[in-house]
Motif scaffolding. Structure first.
Motif, PDB file in Angstrom:
ATOM      1  N   HIS A  25     -14.189  -3.080 -39.662  1.00 22.91           N
ATOM      2  CA  HIS A  25     -14.745  -4.390 -39.961  1.00 22.91           C
ATOM      3  C   HIS A  25     -13.868  -5.131 -40.967  1.00 22.91           C
ATOM      4  CE1 HIS A  25     -17.955  -7.391 -40.351  1.00 22.91           C
ATOM      5  NE2 HIS A  25     -17.688  -7.375 -41.645  1.00 22.91           N
ATOM      6  N   THR A  26     -13.229  -4.421 -41.884  1.00 19.58           N
ATOM      7  CA  THR A  26     -12.446  -5.068 -42.930  1.00 19.58           C
ATOM      8  C   THR A  26     -11.063  -5.473 -42.452  1.00 19.58           C
ATOM      9  OG1 THR A  26     -11.560  -2.977 -43.758  1.00 19.58           O
ATOM     10  CG2 THR A  26     -13.666  -3.718 -44.654  1.00 19.58           C
ATOM     11  N   TRP A  27     -10.678  -5.093 -41.245  1.00 18.97           N
ATOM     12  CA  TRP A  27      -9.336  -5.391 -40.756  1.00 18.97           C
ATOM     13  C   TRP A  27      -9.224  -6.748 -40.070  1.00 18.97           C
ATOM     14  CZ3 TRP A  27      -8.666   0.049 -38.190  1.00 18.97           C
ATOM     15  CH2 TRP A  27      -8.428   0.989 -39.203  1.00 18.97           C
ATOM     16  N   VAL A  28     -10.302  -7.510 -39.997  1.00 16.79           N
ATOM     17  CA  VAL A  28     -10.269  -8.826 -39.367  1.00 16.79           C
ATOM     18  C   VAL A  28     -10.616  -9.878 -40.408  1.00 16.79           C
ATOM     19  CG1 VAL A  28     -10.869  -7.924 -37.094  1.00 16.79           C
ATOM     20  CG2 VAL A  28     -12.676  -8.640 -38.652  1.00 16.79           C
ATOM     21  N   ALA A  29     -10.405 -11.125 -40.060  1.00 14.63           N
ATOM     22  CA  ALA A  29     -10.682 -12.215 -40.979  1.00 14.63           C
ATOM     23  C   ALA A  29     -11.690 -13.166 -40.346  1.00 14.63           C
ATOM     24  CB  ALA A  29      -9.391 -12.951 -41.320  1.00 14.63           C
ATOM     25  N   PRO A  30     -12.969 -12.785 -40.369  1.00 16.08           N
ATOM     26  CA  PRO A  30     -13.977 -13.608 -39.698  1.00 16.08           C
ATOM     27  C   PRO A  30     -14.144 -14.985 -40.305  1.00 16.08           C
ATOM     28  CG  PRO A  30     -15.008 -11.911 -41.037  1.00 16.08           C
ATOM     29  CD  PRO A  30     -13.544 -11.596 -40.995  1.00 16.08           C
ATOM     30  N   SER A  31     -13.790 -15.180 -41.578  1.00 11.11           N
ATOM     31  CA  SER A  31     -13.977 -16.478 -42.215  1.00 11.11           C
ATOM     32  C   SER A  31     -13.191 -17.572 -41.492  1.00 11.11           C
ATOM     33  CB  SER A  31     -13.549 -16.411 -43.688  1.00 11.11           C
ATOM     34  OG  SER A  31     -12.187 -16.018 -43.786  1.00 11.11           O
ATOM     35  N   GLU A  32     -11.973 -17.275 -41.063  1.00 14.06           N
ATOM     36  CA  GLU A  32     -11.176 -18.264 -40.338  1.00 14.06           C
ATOM     37  C   GLU A  32     -11.791 -18.579 -38.985  1.00 14.06           C
ATOM     38  OE1 GLU A  32      -6.651 -18.768 -38.462  1.00 14.06           O
ATOM     39  OE2 GLU A  32      -7.133 -17.103 -39.829  1.00 14.06           O
ATOM     40  N   ILE A  33     -12.286 -17.530 -38.309  1.00  9.18           N
ATOM     41  CA  ILE A  33     -12.940 -17.731 -37.021  1.00  9.18           C
ATOM     42  C   ILE A  33     -14.194 -18.568 -37.181  1.00  9.18           C
ATOM     43  CG2 ILE A  33     -14.085 -16.543 -35.110  1.00  9.18           C
ATOM     44  CD1 ILE A  33     -12.213 -14.181 -35.612  1.00  9.18           C
ATOM     45  N   GLU A  34     -14.981 -18.247 -38.201  1.00 12.23           N
ATOM     46  CA  GLU A  34     -16.215 -18.985 -38.442  1.00 12.23           C
ATOM     47  C   GLU A  34     -15.929 -20.452 -38.711  1.00 12.23           C
ATOM     48  OE1 GLU A  34     -18.735 -15.240 -40.367  1.00 12.23           O
ATOM     49  OE2 GLU A  34     -17.946 -16.849 -41.630  1.00 12.23           O
ATOM     50  N   ALA A  35     -14.856 -20.739 -39.456  1.00 14.71           N
ATOM     51  CA  ALA A  35     -14.498 -22.127 -39.748  1.00 14.71           C
ATOM     52  C   ALA A  35     -14.135 -22.870 -38.468  1.00 14.71           C
ATOM     53  CB  ALA A  35     -13.333 -22.158 -40.741  1.00 14.71           C
ATOM     54  N   ARG A  36     -13.403 -22.215 -37.583  1.00 21.51           N
ATOM     55  CA  ARG A  36     -13.039 -22.847 -36.317  1.00 21.51           C
ATOM     56  C   ARG A  36     -14.266 -23.102 -35.457  1.00 21.51           C
ATOM     57  NH1 ARG A  36      -7.715 -19.318 -34.425  1.00 21.51           N
ATOM     58  NH2 ARG A  36      -6.327 -19.948 -36.136  1.00 21.51           N
ATOM     59  N   VAL A  37     -15.185 -22.120 -35.457  1.00 24.73           N
ATOM     60  CA  VAL A  37     -16.407 -22.282 -34.655  1.00 24.73           C
ATOM     61  C   VAL A  37     -17.225 -23.458 -35.166  1.00 24.73           C
ATOM     62  CG1 VAL A  37     -18.626 -21.228 -34.097  1.00 24.73           C
ATOM     63  CG2 VAL A  37     -16.535 -19.877 -33.927  1.00 24.73           C
ATOM     64  N   ARG A  38     -17.367 -23.565 -36.480  1.00 22.18           N
ATOM     65  CA  ARG A  38     -18.131 -24.682 -37.042  1.00 22.18           C
ATOM     66  C   ARG A  38     -17.484 -26.021 -36.704  1.00 22.18           C
ATOM     67  NH1 ARG A  38     -17.803 -21.723 -41.983  1.00 22.18           N
ATOM     68  NH2 ARG A  38     -19.534 -20.253 -42.207  1.00 22.18           N
ATOM     69  N   ALA A  39     -16.161 -26.077 -36.800  1.00 22.43           N
ATOM     70  CA  ALA A  39     -15.451 -27.321 -36.493  1.00 22.43           C
ATOM     71  C   ALA A  39     -15.618 -27.691 -35.025  1.00 22.43           C
ATOM     72  CB  ALA A  39     -13.969 -27.166 -36.834  1.00 22.43           C
ATOM     73  N   PHE A  40     -15.527 -26.697 -34.156  1.00 25.64           N
ATOM     74  CA  PHE A  40     -15.677 -26.943 -32.726  1.00 25.64           C
ATOM     75  C   PHE A  40     -17.099 -27.394 -32.411  1.00 25.64           C
ATOM     76  CE2 PHE A  40     -16.116 -25.230 -28.267  1.00 25.64           C
ATOM     77  CZ  PHE A  40     -15.284 -26.185 -27.684  1.00 25.64           C
ATOM     78  N   GLU A  41     -18.075 -26.741 -33.037  1.00 22.93           N
ATOM     79  CA  GLU A  41     -19.469 -27.125 -32.819  1.00 22.93           C
ATOM     80  C   GLU A  41     -19.708 -28.564 -33.259  1.00 22.93           C
ATOM     81  OE1 GLU A  41     -23.894 -26.012 -34.586  1.00 22.93           O
ATOM     82  OE2 GLU A  41     -22.350 -24.444 -34.481  1.00 22.93           O
TER      83      GLU A  41
END
Length: 226
Positions: A25-41
């Motif tokens: 779980h610690t080997w990924v960077a979900p914060s960047e993904i979450e930011a992209r998802v919010r922007a796309f939404e």
């Protein structure tokens, strides 16, 4: 890793994850993904393509209506019904469809049956193909590149990371899933469960054991979780 993640199903079929330390779980960077998802939404809503309520409904569908409770039903039925187990072995997709589970990456499913001498695991080395209808949204660690690489080269080490130490004489088979072929592990039925109903047995089945990185709950663990 000191443990694994078990998904326990409540009376309404919802999953309750019990998380322990998870290196993957610690080997990924979900914060960047979450930011992209919010922007796309926000962009979709701004252009009147959809609404926040519609997106929330879709997310709720994936969280509550799709998930490991469905795969657990397949496994439990295979444990108690030899004829169904044979059909599942012969044509996984058709046997799973008998229980009403179709589409959403549930096509082309092959069941992998654990035995006393063979243990199965599956991984998507190129992306994250996952039978959503049966297992829900793939966990973050399943999609991480380090996990996908390590499970192929050192599967026993991965199992130990998840707190699952197989006997040395058990052979480990790693299967690579894709859009054309998906898998569902049918683990060994836990001991001392002969008196449990099919519905109760489904409560022992975890998401991780259907991927091959875990094992079903023991009777004691199941009873303690109720």
């Amino acid at each position: 890793m000191s443990g694994t993640t078990h998904d326990r199903l409540d009376a309404h079929g919802h999953t309750h994850g019990h998380k322990h330390d998870d290196h993957y779980h610690t080997w990924v960077a979900p914060s960047e993904i979450e930011a992209r998802v919010r922007a796309f939404e926000s962009l979709l809503v701004e252009k009147n393509i959809t609404t926040h309520d519609a997106i929330d409904t879709l997310v709720a569908t994936f969280e509550n209506d799709l998930g490991p409770m469905h795969g657990a039903r397949v496994v439990a039925k295979a444990w108690v019904d030899p004829a169904y187990r044979a059909r599942l072995n012969q044509d996984g997709t058709a046997a799973i469809a008998e229980l009403g589970y179709r589409g959403l990456q549930t096509e082309h499913v092959k069941a992998l049956f654990d035995t006393e001498t063979d243990h199965h695991m599956w991984v998507c080395t190129l992306c994250s193909c996952f039978p959503w209808t049966l297992l829900g949204i793939p966990p973050v660690w399943f999609k991480s590149a380090p996990y996908r690489a390590k499970v192929v080269s050192h599967p026993r080490d991965v199992l130990r990371d998840f707190g699952y130490d197989l006997p040395a004489d058990v052979k480990v088979h790693v299967w690579d899933t894709s859009a054309e072929q998906r898998y569902l592990v049918v683990p060994l039925r836990p001991a001392d469960t002969d008196d449990l109903t099919e519905e109760q047995l489904a409560g022992l089945v975890t998401r991780d054991c259907m991927i091959g990185t875990g094992k079903p709950l023991s009777r004691a663990e199941w009873e303690a979780s109720r």
